[in-house]
Enzyme design. Structure first.
Site, PDB file in Angstrom:
ATOM      1  CE1 TYR A  75      27.886  54.227  28.606  1.00 11.35           C
ATOM      2  CE2 TYR A  75      25.888  53.317  29.587  1.00 11.35           C
ATOM      3  CZ  TYR A  75      27.121  53.927  29.733  1.00 11.35           C
ATOM      4  OH  TYR A  75      27.586  54.227  30.975  1.00 11.35           O
ATOM      5  CG  PHE A 127      46.064  35.094  41.557  1.00  7.28           C
ATOM      6  CD1 PHE A 127      47.246  34.466  41.185  1.00  7.28           C
ATOM      7  CD2 PHE A 127      45.731  36.301  40.963  1.00  7.28           C
ATOM      8  CE1 PHE A 127      48.072  35.049  40.239  1.00  7.28           C
ATOM      9  CE2 PHE A 127      46.560  36.881  40.022  1.00  7.28           C
ATOM     10  CZ  PHE A 127      47.731  36.249  39.656  1.00  7.28           C
ATOM     11  CG  ASP A 128      49.575  37.960  42.869  1.00 11.39           C
ATOM     12  OD1 ASP A 128      48.593  38.001  42.119  1.00 11.39           O
ATOM     13  OD2 ASP A 128      50.755  37.999  42.459  1.00 11.39           O
ATOM     14  CG  ASP A 218      40.039  33.129  41.305  1.00  9.75           C
ATOM     15  OD1 ASP A 218      39.808  33.359  40.107  1.00  9.75           O
ATOM     16  OD2 ASP A 218      40.993  33.635  41.932  1.00  9.75           O
ATOM     17  CB  ALA A 220      41.580  32.328  36.077  1.00 12.03           C
ATOM     18  CE  LYS A 261      45.249  34.892  34.353  1.00 14.96           C
ATOM     19  NZ  LYS A 261      44.676  35.466  35.555  1.00 14.96           N
ATOM     20  CG  HIS A 452      57.860  41.360  41.604  1.00 17.00           C
ATOM     21  ND1 HIS A 452      57.072  41.773  42.647  1.00 17.00           N
ATOM     22  CD2 HIS A 452      57.011  40.939  40.634  1.00 17.00           C
ATOM     23  CE1 HIS A 452      55.804  41.597  42.313  1.00 17.00           C
ATOM     24  NE2 HIS A 452      55.735  41.096  41.108  1.00 17.00           N
TER      25      HIS A 452
HETATM   26  C1  PLP Z   1      44.832  36.197  36.733  1.00 20.37           C
HETATM   27  C2  PLP Z   1      44.092  35.772  37.912  1.00 20.37           C
HETATM   28  C3  PLP Z   1      43.318  36.670  38.653  1.00 20.37           C
HETATM   29  C4  PLP Z   1      43.292  38.151  38.362  1.00 20.37           C
HETATM   30  O1  PLP Z   1      42.818  38.419  37.100  1.00 20.37           O
HETATM   31  P1  PLP Z   1      43.283  39.670  36.213  1.00 20.37           P
HETATM   32  O2  PLP Z   1      42.529  39.465  34.956  1.00 20.37           O
HETATM   33  O3  PLP Z   1      44.766  39.565  36.046  1.00 20.37           O
HETATM   34  O4  PLP Z   1      42.884  40.901  36.943  1.00 20.37           O
HETATM   35  C5  PLP Z   1      42.607  36.172  39.732  1.00 20.37           C
HETATM   36  N1  PLP Z   1      42.661  34.890  40.079  1.00 20.37           N
HETATM   37  C6  PLP Z   1      43.405  33.990  39.389  1.00 20.37           C
HETATM   38  C7  PLP Z   1      43.423  32.564  39.824  1.00 20.37           C
HETATM   39  C8  PLP Z   1      44.148  34.409  38.299  1.00 20.37           C
HETATM   40  O5  PLP Z   1      44.913  33.520  37.641  1.00 20.37           O
END
Ligand code: PLP
Length: 461
Positions: A75, A127-128, A218, A220, A261, A452
């Site tokens: 833990y 990103f959304d 950000d 990813a 990613k 969607h």
């Molecule tokens: C996928 C993604 C996120 C969100 O990550 P999750 O793991 O889906 O919660 C944030 N920013 C970017 C650029 C992403 O591609």
């Protein structure tokens, strides 16, 4: 290794396989009707080639599966956490490393600590989930993409860049004290997976220094972005991609990552930063909503697999193959007259359905119609980014045409081979010859929020 051949091969061999969902056209026709022409309602086992997303859909390596077995599930203070922390510190140079279950959890605990009503977050493009987490605090998420990002047909090397002059104008207008953070999304997911140049990162850094605004990545798809810098930006061809990535992080004050990613795992993420005050606040929320500091909502084995994936993703043989596979798909589609966002992005290809299907008006969802035809004819699943996803409604409840109608074909990492991609191109070539027969769709019912995912549609008359 230096590669002098035209054919870029998959730089791995396959040890474990899964069958694809092979179906007949008649079965897919039934599946599509039962799913109300919404591909989120199709069972994955009825999909042949699944290009819905590159998030969490990659294949782990034998080394990562080995890491899963030796993962430490303590833990507190698990060895796997310290491996994870050491790997991220070594790559990013940031002191505070906070594990989270996925990218949006990092966004939630960070923006909960620093954003809020009256504040603005500025970015090349949010990103959304990032936008949603910024707005959830009452703050506003402002995008400043470069102009060429919106010209889909004309290729440019760094369409992910931020418009620095527009950013500066906005900072002067609103006052730097109301802007707690600038976020550079690498690569720029919302606008086609396009990269950001080192020059642009440096220019944004300078702008932020001038106004005392912290800059985060950000990140990813940081490795794909770094590889594009090596390929396309003057002066970087001879630099190892790992060093390019390290320099990208050096320009920033912090970063968060959806490890689904470029960490080559199926779940996970992190927030890493130097600011002790921010990290203390984020850790309070972490313990409330994710878990203790040394696991953050993940199993020890997940932390182990992320640490290994972050090293593997910077292997240049892997990156050469990765970027080549989306370019190969994009070139194949262009050859058959299928318009795309050009050049192809790092993690996939975005088909311009508005241009491909001019006979379908936006109110009849051309991108969704194309995505459905692709499934019906070839068992291929992509995702609509258009009128249905943006979901803007008029007073009468009718959908209003979105500025773009795209079908994103995202390529999972290390999952499909070139013959799978050749097959996708062949299905598109077949569709291109018969595109006039593709019919539009109309809404049966759709919820107000994020329509969607659950909307029901039918073929238009
Ligand atoms: C996928 C993604 C996120 C969100 O990550 P999750 O793991 O889906 O919660 C944030 N920013 C970017 C650029 C992403 O591609």
């Amino acid at each position: 290794m230096e590669w002098n051949w035209k054919t870029i091969i998959e730089p791995f061999k396959i040890k474990s396989v899964e069958p694809l969902g092979i179906t007949t056209r008649a079965e897919r026709e039934t599946a599509l009707e039962q799913a109300h022409y919404n591909l989120f309602n199709i069972r994955a086992e009825k999909v042949l080639i699944d290009l819905l997303t590159d998030s969490g859909t990659g294949a782990m390596s034998a080394a990562q599966w080995g890491g899963i077995m030796v993962g430490d599930e303590s833990y507190a203070g698990a060895r796997s956490y310290y491996n994870f922390e050491a790997e991220i510190k070594d790559l990013t140079g940031f002191d505070e490393v906070i594990p989270v279950h996925q990218g949006r959890a990092a966004e939630k605990i960070l923006f909960g600590a620093i954003a809020g009503r009256g504040k603005y977050i500025i970015s090349n493009s949010h990103f959304d989930t990032t936008r949603a987490n910024v707005e959830f605090t009452g703050a506003e998420a402002m995008d400043f993409p470069v102009k060429e990002a919106l010209d889909f047909d004309k290729p440019a090397p760094f369409k992910g860049n931020a418009d620095v002059a527009a950013m500066e104008k906005f900072i002067k207008e609103k006052g730097a004290k109301n802007i707690p953070l600038c976020v550079m999304t690498v690569t720029n997911n919302s606008l086609g997976g396009q990269p950001v140049s080192m020059e642009n990162l440096k220019a944004v850094r300078e702008l932020c220094n001038k106004h005392g605004i912290p800059m985060f990545l950000d990140c990813a798809r940081f490795a794909e972005n770094a590889y594009f810098i090596k390929l396309r930006e003057k002066g970087w061809a001879g630099c190892p991609v790992r060093e390019i990535a390290e320099q990208m992080f050096e320009l920033a004050d912090g970063a968060w990552m959806s490890s689904k990613k470029d960490a080559l795992v199926n779940i996970g993420g992190f927030l890493a930063l130097n600011n002790k005050e921010w990290s203390a606040k984020a850790r309070q929320m972490l313990i409330l909503t994710e878990g203790f500091n040394t696991y953050g909502g993940l199993a020890g084995r997940d932390l182990e697999a992320i640490a290994i994936g972050l090293r593997e993703v910077l292997d240049e043989n892997y990156l050469q193959y990765r970027i080549r596979s989306s370019a190969y798909l994009g070139e194949g589609l262009l050859k058959h007259g299928v318009p795309i966002i050009n050049p192809p992005g790092g993690h996939g290809v975005y088909v311009n359905a508005k241009k491909f299907l001019p006979h379908i008006k936006p109110q009849q969802f051309p991108a969704q119609a194309l995505a459905c035809s692709l499934y019906l004819e070839g068992g291929i699943r992509g995702v609509e980014i258009g009128t249905l996803m943006f979901g803007k409604r008029g007073k009468d409840g009718a959908f209003q045409a979105a500025p773009m109608e795209l079908v994103r074909l995202a390529i999972p990492r290390r999952v499909y081979t070139q013959s799978h991609i050749d097959y996708v191109i062949e299905v598109f070539a077949w569709l291109a010859k018969r595109k006039k027969s593709i019919k539009g769709l109309e809404i049966v019912e759709a919820p107000a929020i994020l329509p969607h995912f659950t909307a029901k549609l039918k073929l238009a008359k």
